[in-house]
Each structure stands twice: as C-alpha cells, then as structure tokens.
Design an enzyme around this catalytic site. Structure first.
Site, short mmCIF file in Angstrom:
data_model
loop_
_atom_site.label_atom_id
_atom_site.label_comp_id
_atom_site.label_asym_id
_atom_site.label_seq_id
_atom_site.Cartn_x
_atom_site.Cartn_y
_atom_site.Cartn_z
N ASP A 22 41.82 3.08 16.73
CA ASP A 22 41.37 4.46 16.87
C ASP A 22 41.59 5.24 15.57
OD1 ASP A 22 40.87 3.84 19.47
OD2 ASP A 22 42.64 4.83 20.28
N TYR A 79 52.52 -3.91 17.71
CA TYR A 79 52.37 -2.48 17.41
C TYR A 79 53.71 -1.79 17.28
CZ TYR A 79 47.51 -3.07 18.91
OH TYR A 79 46.21 -3.49 19.04
N ASP A 82 46.99 10.46 25.01
CA ASP A 82 47.53 10.50 23.65
C ASP A 82 47.70 11.95 23.21
OD1 ASP A 82 45.03 11.43 22.94
OD2 ASP A 82 44.49 9.68 21.75
N ARG A 103 48.32 3.08 24.93
CA ARG A 103 48.40 4.43 25.50
C ARG A 103 48.61 4.36 27.02
NH1 ARG A 103 43.39 7.76 24.21
NH2 ARG A 103 43.23 6.46 22.37
#
Length: 336
Positions: free
Chosen positions: A83, A111, A125, A220
C-alpha cells in the site's frame, strides 16, 4: 498497509499511472538501461503506490505505451503489492522474468508492524475514518503479548473492504469508495511467528510487532482482530515489509539509487538473474539434449519434487519452471 494476496492489490485504491508527462520523458530521453532482464528488489518508500514504482522502472528500461494498448519494450511487473502507506521490499520483475510473478509472490512474508489499541477505523488503518474510541489504559504488555500469540498458526481472515478481492466481479475497494459494505468469505492463512517488539502504555496503547506469515495475510486485519480479542479494538498505524521469500530488506535498493545507477550505466548490477530469483524452489540442471527438449515444450522424467521446479541449462540459466505430472515433469513456463 496490508500483506497482499497473490495477484491482488489489497488497498491501492485504483493504482494510478504517472501520466502523460512520464510518457513524454521516456520519449525524450530514451531508456537508460535497455536490454535488462531479471528481478529487482526495491525498497519502496512511503507515499507512492506499487504501480508508481513499476512506472519508474518502466521509464528506466524503456517500456512505453504503444498502439492498441500494447507496450513497447520489456514488460515490467511487481510480485506482491504494498500500500502507499507501507514501505519495504517490493519485488519488481523485468522482461521475461514477469512470468515468474506467480511463483515469487507466493512466498512467505515478514513485516514490521505497529498498531494502536482503543481506536478503530473503517479501513482498519491510520487513514480511515474513526469508527470507535475506547479507553484502553488497562491493557498491559502481557495482555497484548498473549493476544498476539493466540493468532500464531492456521487462522481464518475476512478480507477488508479496502482489499482488491473481487465480489460479484468488482474489487472490494471500488465498492468501499461508494460507501458500500458487502459480506466477505473468510480465507485461510498461516501466521508462522509473532514477536512483540515494544509497548507504549496509555489511554490508547501503541505496540509494534514482527510477524512472519503466508502470502495473502492481511496485517491490518490481524491488528483489528487482536484489538477485538482484547475488547478495545485496534487499527494498524505502520507497516514495513522486511522480507518476501528469499528477498530481504538488506537486498533492497531505493528508487533514487536505482535512478542514479541507471544514469551511471550500472543499473544491471542491481538486477538479479531469474535463476537466482527462484532460489527458494528446488532446481534441476539438465544436459544440452534435455535442455533442448524442454526449450521446445517437451517433458522430462519426473524430478521427484513436490511443487514447482526450476529447470537450468548447462550454463546455469533458467529455461523453464516445471511440475511433476505422474511419470513426467511438464513445463508450466518456458523461456525460449
């Protein structure tokens, strides 16, 4: 700011091209690094889409729009979207290496994520509209650690409305733009490991964690589910991809550095060969006779491996990706 599922763009809400000015620039200056083929590991910065990264690499290698929608020059594509508000490892494939995208994006991801407890948003988010706020000052580091560990293993996730999953032939993020919310089916993913890195207490505690997971995991959604488990809600506030399969952030190069290398004539030094890029998969080296058969789309005796197999010619170059089908290995991708 999610981990992406193969072949999708989970929250790039309509990745945009860089516009006519980029086309004119490519036409005016010409390619800086023509005849380059292979795989780049880019350190994607914040604030740009994965498509923006691809567009910049296209300018460097001379890929440009042609007539009837067909591009001239080498193809360029990415393996696993990040993103705009996420940074880190973005694998970009050039030329025939674009055929490897399904194999490269299917690999395990790592991550570095940060979430805030006690607040939820409609996008899960930091960019979404606030949907709830709760005093979460009673949440402790031990409680968060326990909640995170509860998600290790095989779990089910519901894709967020800002994902690129298709429902009734339309991307979910397109429906979300119109304010729609539709029922989504849960999907299996695997969380291999979660390690909490830090914890900041307060009315809305903040915590960061490292997560290793399968492709297709929405980080998320993981953050929101942890918040739900704690009873206070949560949303993701930061995401950086540290690894994708064999590609790590230590291998990644910034866009500015890649541009400078292209101008200096050293862009090829940052490009990994297709054989090296497929190092996560088993490899079989063939003699010249067998390599010629495979290059013509013929099968060879079964390799004995489960799943895709890299097929190398005597020089070590990747000439095909094959899979055992009974007594024979059949080509899935052939590089003539």
């Amino acid at each position: 700011m999610t981990a992406t599922s193969p072949g999708t763009s989970p929250s790039d809400t309509g990745p945009s091209d860089t516009g006519p000015s980029d086309t004119r620039r490519a036409a005016d200056t010409g390619p800086l690094a023509p005849d380059v083929e292979g795989v780049l590991v880019v350190d994607k910065p914040l604030g740009v889409t994965s498509h923006d990264v691809v567009a910049r690499v296209r300018r460097i290698v001379g890929s440009r729009p042609g007539r009837r929608g067909k591009r001239k020059g080498p193809k360029v594509g990415h393996a696993g979207t990040l993103d705009p508000d996420a940074s880190g490892v973005l694998v970009v494939c050039i030329g025939r290496a674009t055929k490897l995208v399904p194999y490269l994006q299917a690999s395990q991801k790592t991550y570095d994520a940060r979430m805030r407890l006690g607040r939820t948003t409609d996008t899960l988010d930091n960019d979404g509209v606030e949907t709830s706020r709760t005093d979460a000052s009673h949440i402790t580091e031990e409680m968060v650690c326990e909640a995170l560990h509860a998600f290790v293993g095989d779990i089910e996730q519901i894709p967020p409305m800002v994902s690129a999953v298709k429902v009734d032939g339309e991307r979910l993020y397109e429906k979300a733009r119109r304010g729609e919310e539709v029922e989504r089916k849960s999907r299996p993913v695997t969380i291999h490991d979660i390690v909490m890195a830090d914890f900041e207490p307060g009315e809305q505690p903040s915590t960061s964690f490292l997560v290793t997971c399968t492709a297709g995991t929405y980080v998320r959604t993981l953050a929101a589910d942890v918040g739900d488990r704690l009873g206070v809600g949560a949303h993701l506030t930061g995401l950086r991809r540290l690894g994708s399969g064999r590609f790590s952030i230590e291998d990644a190069t910034s866009l500015d550095t890649l541009q400078a290398m292209a101008e200096e004539g050293t862009f090829g030094d940052a490009v990994m060969s297709m054989a090296d890029a497929m190092a996560d998969y088993p490899a079989v080296a063939l003699d010249e006779e067998q390599a010629a058969l495979v290059s013509n789309g013929r099968g060879i005796p079964a390799t004995g491996h489960d799943g895709p197999v890299s097929i190398l010619d005597p020089s070590g170059a990747l000439i095909a990706v094959m899979r055992d089908r009974g007594r024979l290995a059949r080509p899935e991708v052939v590089f003539n």
